[in-house]
Design an enzyme around this catalytic site. Structure first.
Site, PDB file in Angstrom:
ATOM      1  N   ARG A  22       0.857  -1.215   0.165  1.00  0.00           N
ATOM      2  CA  ARG A  22       0.148   0.172   0.033  1.00  0.00           C
ATOM      3  C   ARG A  22       0.778   1.192   0.010  1.00  0.00           C
ATOM      4  O   ARG A  22       0.899   1.783  -1.104  1.00  0.00           O
ATOM      5  CB  ARG A  22      -0.943   0.058   1.177  1.00  0.00           C
ATOM      6  CG  ARG A  22      -1.903   0.978   1.188  1.00  0.00           C
ATOM      7  CD  ARG A  22      -1.580   2.593   1.617  1.00  0.00           C
ATOM      8  NE  ARG A  22      -0.902   2.642   2.872  1.00  0.00           N
ATOM      9  CZ  ARG A  22      -0.385   3.618   3.305  1.00  0.00           C
ATOM     10  NH1 ARG A  22      -0.385   4.978   2.595  1.00  0.00           N
ATOM     11  NH2 ARG A  22       0.210   3.611   4.694  1.00  0.00           N
ATOM     12  N   HIS A 216       9.448   6.948   7.865  1.00  0.00           N
ATOM     13  CA  HIS A 216      10.132   7.127   6.661  1.00  0.00           C
ATOM     14  C   HIS A 216      11.687   7.378   6.764  1.00  0.00           C
ATOM     15  O   HIS A 216      11.928   8.257   7.673  1.00  0.00           O
ATOM     16  CB  HIS A 216       9.396   8.186   5.621  1.00  0.00           C
ATOM     17  CG  HIS A 216       8.150   7.786   5.215  1.00  0.00           C
ATOM     18  ND1 HIS A 216       7.669   7.651   3.856  1.00  0.00           N
ATOM     19  CD2 HIS A 216       6.790   7.113   6.017  1.00  0.00           C
ATOM     20  CE1 HIS A 216       6.454   7.200   3.934  1.00  0.00           C
ATOM     21  NE2 HIS A 216       5.989   7.179   5.227  1.00  0.00           N
ATOM     22  N   CYS A 247       4.504   9.157   0.191  1.00  0.00           N
ATOM     23  CA  CYS A 247       3.025   9.507   0.149  1.00  0.00           C
ATOM     24  C   CYS A 247       2.673  10.667  -1.135  1.00  0.00           C
ATOM     25  O   CYS A 247       3.590  11.626  -1.362  1.00  0.00           O
ATOM     26  CB  CYS A 247       2.729  10.288   1.511  1.00  0.00           C
ATOM     27  SG  CYS A 247       1.091  11.210   1.317  1.00  0.00           S
TER      28      CYS A 247
HETATM   29  P1  HMG Z   1     -13.131  13.967  -2.722  1.00  0.00           P
HETATM   30  O1  HMG Z   1     -12.956  14.351  -4.008  1.00  0.00           O
HETATM   31  O2  HMG Z   1     -13.182  15.280  -1.831  1.00  0.00           O
HETATM   32  O3  HMG Z   1     -14.248  13.285  -2.364  1.00  0.00           O
HETATM   33  O4  HMG Z   1     -12.090  13.221  -2.190  1.00  0.00           O
HETATM   34  P2  HMG Z   1     -15.667  13.025  -3.125  1.00  0.00           P
HETATM   35  O5  HMG Z   1     -16.521  12.284  -1.926  1.00  0.00           O
HETATM   36  O6  HMG Z   1     -16.360  14.298  -3.735  1.00  0.00           O
HETATM   37  O7  HMG Z   1     -15.467  11.929  -4.296  1.00  0.00           O
HETATM   38  C1  HMG Z   1     -14.869  12.339  -5.530  1.00  0.00           C
HETATM   39  C2  HMG Z   1     -15.074  11.017  -6.451  1.00  0.00           C
HETATM   40  O8  HMG Z   1     -14.326  10.106  -5.958  1.00  0.00           O
HETATM   41  C3  HMG Z   1     -16.259  10.834  -6.689  1.00  0.00           C
HETATM   42  O9  HMG Z   1     -16.487  10.125  -7.896  1.00  0.00           O
HETATM   43  C4  HMG Z   1     -16.589   9.742  -5.690  1.00  0.00           C
HETATM   44  O10 HMG Z   1     -17.641   8.557  -5.895  1.00  0.00           O
HETATM   45  C5  HMG Z   1     -15.112   8.971  -5.889  1.00  0.00           C
HETATM   46  P3  HMG Z   1     -17.300  10.792  -8.984  1.00  0.00           P
HETATM   47  O11 HMG Z   1     -18.850  10.802  -8.494  1.00  0.00           O
HETATM   48  O12 HMG Z   1     -16.750  12.441  -9.246  1.00  0.00           O
HETATM   49  O13 HMG Z   1     -17.017  10.119 -10.218  1.00  0.00           O
HETATM   50  N1  HMG Z   1     -14.604   8.146  -4.398  1.00  0.00           N
HETATM   51  C6  HMG Z   1     -14.360   7.137  -4.186  1.00  0.00           C
HETATM   52  N2  HMG Z   1     -14.427   6.076  -5.283  1.00  0.00           N
HETATM   53  C7  HMG Z   1     -14.125   4.580  -4.589  1.00  0.00           C
HETATM   54  N3  HMG Z   1     -13.562   4.539  -3.501  1.00  0.00           N
HETATM   55  C8  HMG Z   1     -13.750   5.565  -2.492  1.00  0.00           C
HETATM   56  C9  HMG Z   1     -14.174   6.776  -3.035  1.00  0.00           C
HETATM   57  N4  HMG Z   1     -14.116   7.812  -2.365  1.00  0.00           N
HETATM   58  C10 HMG Z   1     -14.662   9.071  -3.133  1.00  0.00           C
HETATM   59  N5  HMG Z   1     -13.160   5.303  -1.245  1.00  0.00           N
HETATM   60  C11 HMG Z   1     -11.172  11.422  -0.686  1.00  0.00           C
HETATM   61  C12 HMG Z   1     -11.872  12.791  -0.760  1.00  0.00           C
HETATM   62  C13 HMG Z   1     -10.791  11.159   0.663  1.00  0.00           C
HETATM   63  C14 HMG Z   1     -12.084  10.305  -1.029  1.00  0.00           C
HETATM   64  C15 HMG Z   1      -9.966  11.556  -1.502  1.00  0.00           C
HETATM   65  O14 HMG Z   1      -9.286  12.822  -1.223  1.00  0.00           O
HETATM   66  C16 HMG Z   1      -9.021  10.372  -1.537  1.00  0.00           C
HETATM   67  O15 HMG Z   1      -9.368   9.224  -1.650  1.00  0.00           O
HETATM   68  N6  HMG Z   1      -7.800  10.498  -0.724  1.00  0.00           N
HETATM   69  C17 HMG Z   1      -6.837   9.473  -0.465  1.00  0.00           C
HETATM   70  C18 HMG Z   1      -5.554   9.751  -0.737  1.00  0.00           C
HETATM   71  C19 HMG Z   1      -4.486   9.051  -0.113  1.00  0.00           C
HETATM   72  O16 HMG Z   1      -4.551   7.750  -0.261  1.00  0.00           O
HETATM   73  N7  HMG Z   1      -3.325   9.471   0.204  1.00  0.00           N
HETATM   74  C20 HMG Z   1      -2.317   8.570   0.561  1.00  0.00           C
HETATM   75  C21 HMG Z   1      -2.426   7.577   1.890  1.00  0.00           C
HETATM   76  S1  HMG Z   1      -2.116   8.555   3.552  1.00  0.00           S
HETATM   77  C22 HMG Z   1      -0.448   8.257   3.564  1.00  0.00           C
HETATM   78  O17 HMG Z   1       0.187   7.764   2.977  1.00  0.00           O
HETATM   79  C23 HMG Z   1       0.189   8.218   4.899  1.00  0.00           C
HETATM   80  C24 HMG Z   1       0.404   7.054   5.731  1.00  0.00           C
HETATM   81  O18 HMG Z   1       1.222   6.140   5.072  1.00  0.00           O
HETATM   82  C25 HMG Z   1       1.228   7.408   7.003  1.00  0.00           C
HETATM   83  C26 HMG Z   1       2.212   8.263   6.943  1.00  0.00           C
HETATM   84  O19 HMG Z   1       3.399   8.015   6.245  1.00  0.00           O
HETATM   85  O20 HMG Z   1       2.108   9.276   7.590  1.00  0.00           O
HETATM   86  C27 HMG Z   1      -0.956   6.406   6.255  1.00  0.00           C
HETATM   87 MG    MG Z   2       3.535   6.557   4.903  1.00  0.00          MG
END
Ligand code: HMG
Ligand code: MG
Length: 307
Positions: A22, A216, A247
């Site tokens: 992931r 990291h 990220c």
């Molecule tokens: P948004 O655009 O504000 O949300 O995104 P929305 O509800 O308006 O949805 C936009 C579109 O996405 C819509 O589709 C939804 O249906 C679809 P449309 O109607 O326009 O065709 N959608 C989805 N589709 C499938 N599965 C879903 C989903 N949700 C919405 N779950 C949202 C807000 C939170 C969804 C978006 O910003 C997002 O998915 N963000 C995730 C980003 C991410 O994965 N970042 C990396 C992980 S964090 C990280 O790496 C840190 C970590 O490792 C720890 C560290 O190192 O610190 C954990």
């Molecule tokens: Mg991370």
């Protein structure tokens, strides 16, 4: 009088949470075939991990690389006893994750507003409110919940982050009754003194058994931070095979702590993990071939050079 051994009271066992499929793959620019992700995951479970973060059910627009989350979960060979987890941002993601049969979900917020806004398009308070129904869905389905706090040691947009800010978000996540907290150094800026400060800020409220650290290695301090945390009794660490990852919403966040480097350190300290180092190298080797690029892991480089 003999000097006190500073390493005398380290934990006997450490749980290594493998997040490469992931946290590692989410940052890959070129599309990795679903079949290769599945082979990678199966090699990791063969290497003895009991906890693997397999994918994320986030918006495919946000992270196109992991749009095949359901196919990945359906394709892997589920090893008995292994907990397969996935990142989930909202109810839609939760529905997809439950349909895919995950054992655990990870909800994720951060200790700095600007990062959280970039990452999940809401405020910290908004994220906690959004996660309330998600956790309720997990509880109803009997699925464990992990809560990530990103940017706990520094933010790519805001700079320094106060340990008290981390503690406030931790309290909010604990109020949601998450099973475990993972405290993330998203951009790899932490040094051991900060680790001591952040853990001190959290410890009144969080038991050691529920506290994981997620480093990291961007600036080469990850293993020093692990050692500091071990000395405080922390015994759950996230890492990524080969050191893959970053990220997409944290510029310059390349490089999770490499699992090989972590396990080498733990093996050397006599701390049991259940993870077979050679098996991790094999998983990393597979991905290195797929990516056409050597992994960042120092141990991998040494092992494959035959030193
Ligand atoms: P948004 O655009 O504000 O949300 O995104 P929305 O509800 O308006 O949805 C936009 C579109 O996405 C819509 O589709 C939804 O249906 C679809 P449309 O109607 O326009 O065709 N959608 C989805 N589709 C499938 N599965 C879903 C989903 N949700 C919405 N779950 C949202 C807000 C939170 C969804 C978006 O910003 C997002 O998915 N963000 C995730 C980003 C991410 O994965 N970042 C990396 C992980 S964090 C990280 O790496 C840190 C970590 O490792 C720890 C560290 O190192 O610190 C954990
Ligand atoms: Mg991370």
């Amino acid at each position: 009088m003999a000097a006190r051994d500073p390493l005398a009271r380290l934990p006997h066992h450490v749980t290594v949470v493998e997040v490469g499929p992931r946290d590692g793959l989410q940052n890959e620019h070129d599309v990795i075939a679903t079949a290769d992700k599945i082979r990678f995951l199966d090699r990791l479970s063969a290497a003895g991990f009991m906890e693997i973060e397999a994918t994320s059910f986030v918006s495919p627009r946000a992270v196109p690389q992991l749009a095949d989350a359901a196919e990945v979960m359906a394709g892997i060979t589920r090893r008995v006893g292994v907990r397969y987890s996935a990142l989930v941002p909202n109810a839609k993601g939760m529905e997809r994750a439950l349909a895919a049969g995950v054992d655990e979900v990870a909800i994720f917020t951060g200790a700095s507003e600007t990062f959280v806004r970039h990452n999940i398009n809401t405020s910290i308070a908004g994220s906690i409110a959004n996660f309330r129904p998600v956790v309720a869905m997990a509880r109803a389905a009997g699925v464990r919940v992990r809560g990530y706090i990103s940017t706990a040691f520094g933010c790519p947009y805001e700079g320094a982050v106060a340990p008290a800010a981390v503690a406030r978000v931790a309290a909010d996540l604990l109020a949601l009754e998450v099973d475990e907290l993972s405290i993330g150094d998203t951009i790899g800026v932490a040094t051991p003194n900060q680790v001591v400060q952040v853990i001190a800020a959290l410890r009144p409220d969080v038991e050691l058994d529920r506290l994981a650290l997620h480093f990291h290695d961007t600036r080469g301090t990850a293993l020093a931070n692990v050692l500091a945390a071990l000395q405080l009794g922390i015994h759950i660490f996230d890492s990524s095979a080969g050191g893959l990852g970053g990220c997409p919403y944290a510029p310059g966040a390349s490089g999770n702590l490499a699992t090989e480097d972590l396990v080498y350190l733990l093996d050397g300290l006599g701390i049991e993990t259940g993870v077979d180092l050679a098996g991790v190298v094999e998983a990393s080797r597979l991905l290195a071939e797929v990516r056409g690029q050597a992994p960042a892991s120092r141990y991998f480089a040494a092992a494959t050079a035959g030193t």
